[in-house]
Write an enzyme that holds these catalytic residues in place. Structure first.
Site, PDB file in Angstrom:
ATOM      1  CG  HIS A   5      37.148  40.293  45.658  1.00  9.64           C
ATOM      2  ND1 HIS A   5      36.860  39.016  46.087  1.00  9.64           N
ATOM      3  CD2 HIS A   5      37.455  40.191  44.338  1.00  9.64           C
ATOM      4  CE1 HIS A   5      36.974  38.182  45.065  1.00  9.64           C
ATOM      5  NE2 HIS A   5      37.332  38.860  44.004  1.00  9.64           N
TER       6      HIS A   5
ATOM      7  CG  LEU B 213      37.956  32.439  40.781  1.00  6.43           C
ATOM      8  CD1 LEU B 213      37.174  33.450  39.960  1.00  6.43           C
ATOM      9  CD2 LEU B 213      39.437  32.488  40.424  1.00  6.43           C
ATOM     10  CB  SER B 214      38.998  34.878  46.846  1.00  5.13           C
ATOM     11  OG  SER B 214      40.400  34.737  46.793  1.00  5.13           O
ATOM     12  CD  GLU B 215      35.445  36.501  48.543  1.00  3.34           C
ATOM     13  OE1 GLU B 215      35.668  36.523  49.769  1.00  3.34           O
ATOM     14  OE2 GLU B 215      36.128  37.134  47.719  1.00  3.34           O
ATOM     15  CB  THR B 216      31.713  32.457  42.665  1.00  2.00           C
ATOM     16  OG1 THR B 216      32.967  31.909  42.231  1.00  2.00           O
ATOM     17  CG2 THR B 216      30.750  32.498  41.496  1.00  2.00           C
TER      18      THR B 216
END
Length: 303
Positions: free
Chosen positions: A77, A45-48
Site C-alpha cells: 500500500h 497509520l498502518s504505514e508511513t
C-alpha cells in the site's frame, strides 16, 4: 528547525475515507531513522513512507516504510500510494497513458507501472520484488482460528493454510465466507502462540469457489507491526497471489483476481492482483489499485 512536508492519501480506493490511509514525506533527506519511526508512530497509520534519493540514478526514488512499531523491507500500500501521490502532484512529469518507474525498497527494486484510463483516473501496479514462495513452517490451524475468535467449523475444508513470503511473511488461513466477518483478534492467544513465530501476521481469506474463483474477501491482523487490523494490505495480497497460484494451478499466462478488504472496519478497499505463470510456475506477482489524495501539511523538526 527544519520543515518537512507530507501528504496523505487513501489507497486501494477511489472514494475519500475508504481504503488504507497513507502518510508520505516526499522529501525526507536529512531525517534520521529514529525520527522516521517516531513520525510513523505520531501518524499511527498502518504505514508511513519516506521518499529519499535513489541509490541507482536510473531509479525514481528510494523508500523507507514504517509501521507505528517497525520498519518494513517491502509493503504494497505504501508503494502503490507513493507512486500515485508522486504522479498526482506532478513530481513524475506529465503522464498521458503510461509511465514505468522503479522504487528502491529494503527487499529490492520494485517496478511500478502507472496508467491513466479513459476517464483520467490513475492506477498503479507494482511487481513484487520477491516472487511469493511457501515457507516450510506449519501452524496449528485450529489454534490460529481460536486466536481470531473462530472455531474449527469456520475453516474451509480441503484448503489448508500456509505461510507465504514476499520479503514479509503472512500466515494465510482459508475460512468459510459466512464466518469471515465474525473474526476478532484475541491478543492474548496471539501473544501466547504466534507472536514470536513466522505465523505472526494473520491473513484470513474467503472465496465462494476455491478451485476457480477470481474474487476473494480478505482480512489482515498484524499486532507485531502495531496494526490490529489493516484496511488494505498490498504485501499480503502479493503473498496471497502465491497461495492462489499454488492452490488453483492456473494455466500459463496471466491469472487475475480481485480482493475486497476493510469493510468490517469501515474502510472498504479493492485490490487487483495477478500472477504470471510460465511452464506451470509462478514467475511474478503484481498488486495494483487507485488512490485519493486527502491532505497536505508539514512538521517543524529540530535540525
Amino acid at each position: 528547525m527544519s520543515e518537512y512536508g507530507y501528504l496523505t492519501a487513501d489507497v486501494f480506493t477511489d472514494q475519500p475515507f475508504g481504503g488504507n490511509p497513507l502518510a508520505m514525506f516526499p522529501e525526507a533527506k536529512g531525517l534520521a531513522a529514529e525520527t522516521m519511526q517516531r513520525l510513523a508512530a505520531e501518524f499511527n497509520l498502518s504505514e508511513t513512507v519516506f521518499v529519499l534519493p535513489p541509490g541507482d540514478p536510473a531509479h525514481t526514488a528510494r523508500l523507507r516504510i514504517f509501521t507505528p512499531a517497525v520498519e518494513l523491507p517491502f509493503a504494497g500500500h505504501p508503494t502503490v500510494g507513493t507512486a500515485l501521490i508522486l504522479a498526482e502532484t506532478g513530481r513524475l512529469g506529465a503522464i498521458d497513458r503510461r509511465r514505468d518507474i522503479v522504487l528502491e525498497e529494503g527487499a529490492g527494486p520494485v517496478p511500478v507501472t502507472i496508467e491513466r484510463d479513459a476517464a483520467g483516473r490513475l492506477k498503479a501496479t507494482l511487481t513484487s520484488p520477491v516472487v511469493p514462495s511457501r515457507r516450510p513452517e506449519s501452524f496449528d490451524a485450529a489454534q490460529f482460528a481460536a486466536a481470531v475468535g473462530l472455531d474449527e467449523a469456520a475453516l474451509e475444508p480441503g484448503v489448508p493454510g500456509a505461510i507465504f513470503n514476499v520479503g514479509v511473511s503472512f500466515a494465510i488461513l482459508p475460512v468459510r465466507p459466512e464466518r469471515l466477518a465474525a473474526a476478532r483478534l484475541d491478543l492474548g492467544l496471539w501473544r501466547r502462540h504466534f507472536a514470536d513465530t513466522p505465523a505472526q501476521h494473520f491473513y484470513l481469506a474467503a472465496l465462494d469457489d476455491w478451485a476457480l474463483g477470481r474474487t476473494a474477501r480478505v482480512r489482515m491482523f498484524a499486532p507485531a507491526m502495531g496494526v490490529m487490523e489493516d484496511p488494505a494490505t498490498g504485501a499480503a495480497a502479493a503473498a496471497f497471489t502465491g497461495f492462489l497460484a499454488a492452490h488453483q494451478h492456473p494455466a500459463d499466462g496471466v491469472a487475475r483476481w480481485i480482493l475486497s478488504q476493510g469493510a468490517e472496519i469501515g474502510r472498504p478497499s479493492e485490490i487487483e492482483i495477478s500472477a504470471d505463470i510460465v511452464g506451470g510456475t509462478l514467475k511474478a506477482a503484481r498488486v495494483g489499485g487507485t488512490a485519493v489524495l486527502m491532505s497536505r501539511g508539514s512538521f517543524d523538526l529540530p535540525s
